[in-house]
Design an enzyme around this catalytic site. Structure first.
Site, PDB file in Angstrom:
ATOM      1  N   GLU A  27      12.415   5.144  -8.337  1.00 15.19           N
ATOM      2  CA  GLU A  27      13.826   5.139  -7.924  1.00 15.19           C
ATOM      3  C   GLU A  27      14.706   5.862  -8.929  1.00 15.19           C
ATOM      4  O   GLU A  27      15.657   6.540  -8.549  1.00 15.19           O
ATOM      5  CB  GLU A  27      14.324   3.697  -7.706  1.00 15.19           C
ATOM      6  CG  GLU A  27      13.765   3.039  -6.456  1.00 15.19           C
ATOM      7  CD  GLU A  27      14.141   3.795  -5.178  1.00 15.19           C
ATOM      8  OE1 GLU A  27      15.175   4.482  -5.147  1.00 15.19           O
ATOM      9  OE2 GLU A  27      13.368   3.721  -4.211  1.00 15.19           O
ATOM     10  N   TYR A 107      23.085   1.143  -5.680  1.00 15.48           N
ATOM     11  CA  TYR A 107      22.034   1.687  -4.821  1.00 15.48           C
ATOM     12  C   TYR A 107      20.642   1.375  -5.385  1.00 15.48           C
ATOM     13  O   TYR A 107      19.760   0.860  -4.679  1.00 15.48           O
ATOM     14  CB  TYR A 107      22.190   3.214  -4.642  1.00 15.48           C
ATOM     15  CG  TYR A 107      20.913   3.808  -4.130  1.00 15.48           C
ATOM     16  CD1 TYR A 107      20.569   3.670  -2.798  1.00 15.48           C
ATOM     17  CD2 TYR A 107      19.987   4.395  -5.000  1.00 15.48           C
ATOM     18  CE1 TYR A 107      19.358   4.112  -2.325  1.00 15.48           C
ATOM     19  CE2 TYR A 107      18.775   4.847  -4.545  1.00 15.48           C
ATOM     20  CZ  TYR A 107      18.456   4.710  -3.201  1.00 15.48           C
ATOM     21  OH  TYR A 107      17.251   5.133  -2.747  1.00 15.48           O
ATOM     22  N   ASP A 125      22.227   5.307   0.204  1.00  9.88           N
ATOM     23  CA  ASP A 125      22.327   6.608  -0.463  1.00  9.88           C
ATOM     24  C   ASP A 125      22.900   7.633   0.524  1.00  9.88           C
ATOM     25  O   ASP A 125      23.347   7.273   1.627  1.00  9.88           O
ATOM     26  CB  ASP A 125      20.963   7.055  -1.025  1.00  9.88           C
ATOM     27  CG  ASP A 125      19.981   7.391   0.087  1.00  9.88           C
ATOM     28  OD1 ASP A 125      20.294   7.154   1.276  1.00  9.88           O
ATOM     29  OD2 ASP A 125      18.895   7.913  -0.232  1.00  9.88           O
TER      30      ASP A 125
END
Ligand code: SF4
Length: 320
Positions: A27, A107, A125
């Site tokens: 991520e 996020y 996102d």
């Protein structure tokens, strides 16, 4: 969405695991890097630092070297600081604790909490914003905080709490492969019959974005020295200078010296290329010539050494 995702999802290395550390690394890498570009870095990073303990004790230059070429190096520095924190206190147990780690915003916290911990937080996102704006046919301008809150609430409402990690990834996958910016492939879309923009014929107009400010041209001339009469040992090496440790960006990184450091030096124009970072369009010219008599503080590196130091992306491209 989930049926489509199970059938159509791309085979990506971070999708075969729910291991916290691996999900976390992926991520952070994907925050500002395309999937295809991130894959080799992800695999190499995990080979070098297979767990949070090895990352926590690694010297920072080693972490930056492994990140070298991916850009946005504050990600690597924050990841390293967060690994030390996790090494001392253990892994976060939920979204709140994740949000307390360096480099983890709403996020990323939602993505990791849903994928690694199975917690029902919608990760919103750019891809998800596009899908949500079209599904709802919402003409809100995406940089407005109110619009973002509305899209986040809508994404949260849609989330399947039984498989939140897969659902988040399905939304992102739809945005990345079908509901793409200019020409959404609505004929292949698993949720086309729920899509208000498709029904209204407005899908290509959404999401609404303010016009981008034009990129600024920045001219940079870099010098590559091809030899030095006084020291044959350095033939084939390149001379690099290092950014000061207190610089805001790229502190400690090595790079080619700028040509204007050597007034009167005559080099040959070897290559030109463009490298864009956010709104700055760097127009690079690489000059080659004999080593000048006086050099600033710096070091010579052999070709094999270059892989083991943090090198700026522009210099890496210039040397290639
Ligand atoms: Fe996007 Fe088209 Fe699917 Fe609507 S129908 S979500 S616009 S791909």
């Amino acid at each position: 969405m989930l049926r489509w995702y199970d059938r159509a999802k791309r085979d990506l290395p971070w999708r075969v695991t729910r291991d916290f550390y691996r999900v976390w690394i992926s991520e952070i890498m994907l925050q500002q890097t395309r999937v295809e570009a991130a894959i080799p870095y992800y695999e190499r990073f995990l080979a070098l630092f297979p767990d949070v303990e090895s990352l926590a004790v690694a010297p920072e230059p080693d972490v930056l070297t492994a990140w070298s070429g991916l850009g946005y190096y504050s990600r690597a520095r924050n990841l390293h600081r967060a690994a030390k924190q996790v090494g001392a206190t253990g892994y976060p147990a939920d979204y709140e604790q994740l949000s307390g780690l360096p480099g983890i915003g709403p996020y990323t916290a939602a993505a990791i909490a849903s994928i690694a911990l199975g917690q029902p937080f919608a990760a919103v996102d750019g891809n998800v914003i596009r899908v949500v704006s079209r599904l709802a046919n919402d003409p809100g301008e995406v940089s407005s905080p109110l619009t973002r809150q509305r899209f986040s609430r809508e994404a949260q409402r849609l989330l399947d709490p039984r498989r939140p990690g897969d659902f988040n990834q399905a939304m992102m996958e739809l945005g990345a492969t079908v509901c793409v910016p200019r020409s959404p492939d609505c004929g292949l879309c698993p949720v086309a019959r729920f899509c208000a923009a498709r029904a209204a014929g407005t899908e290509r107009e959404l999401p609404v974005k303010l016009k981008k400010t034009a990129a600024r041209d920045v001219k940079v001339d870099l010098a590559v020295f091809t030899g030095c009469n006084e020291s044959p040992a350095i033939a084939g090496s390149v001379f690099l200078v290092q950014r000061a440790p207190d610089e805001r960006r790229l502190a400690g990184f090595w790079e080619l010296p700028q040509k204007n450091l050597f007034p009167g030096w005559r080099g040959r124009r070897a290559k030109e290329f463009v490298h864009q970072i956010v709104n700055d369009r760097f127009r690079i010219t690489v000059w080659r010539g004999l080593t000048p008599k006086a050099l600033p503080s710096g070091r010579w590196f052999g070709p094999a050494d270059l892989a083991a130091i943090p090198l700026t992306t522009i210099s890496r491209k210039a040397l290639q």
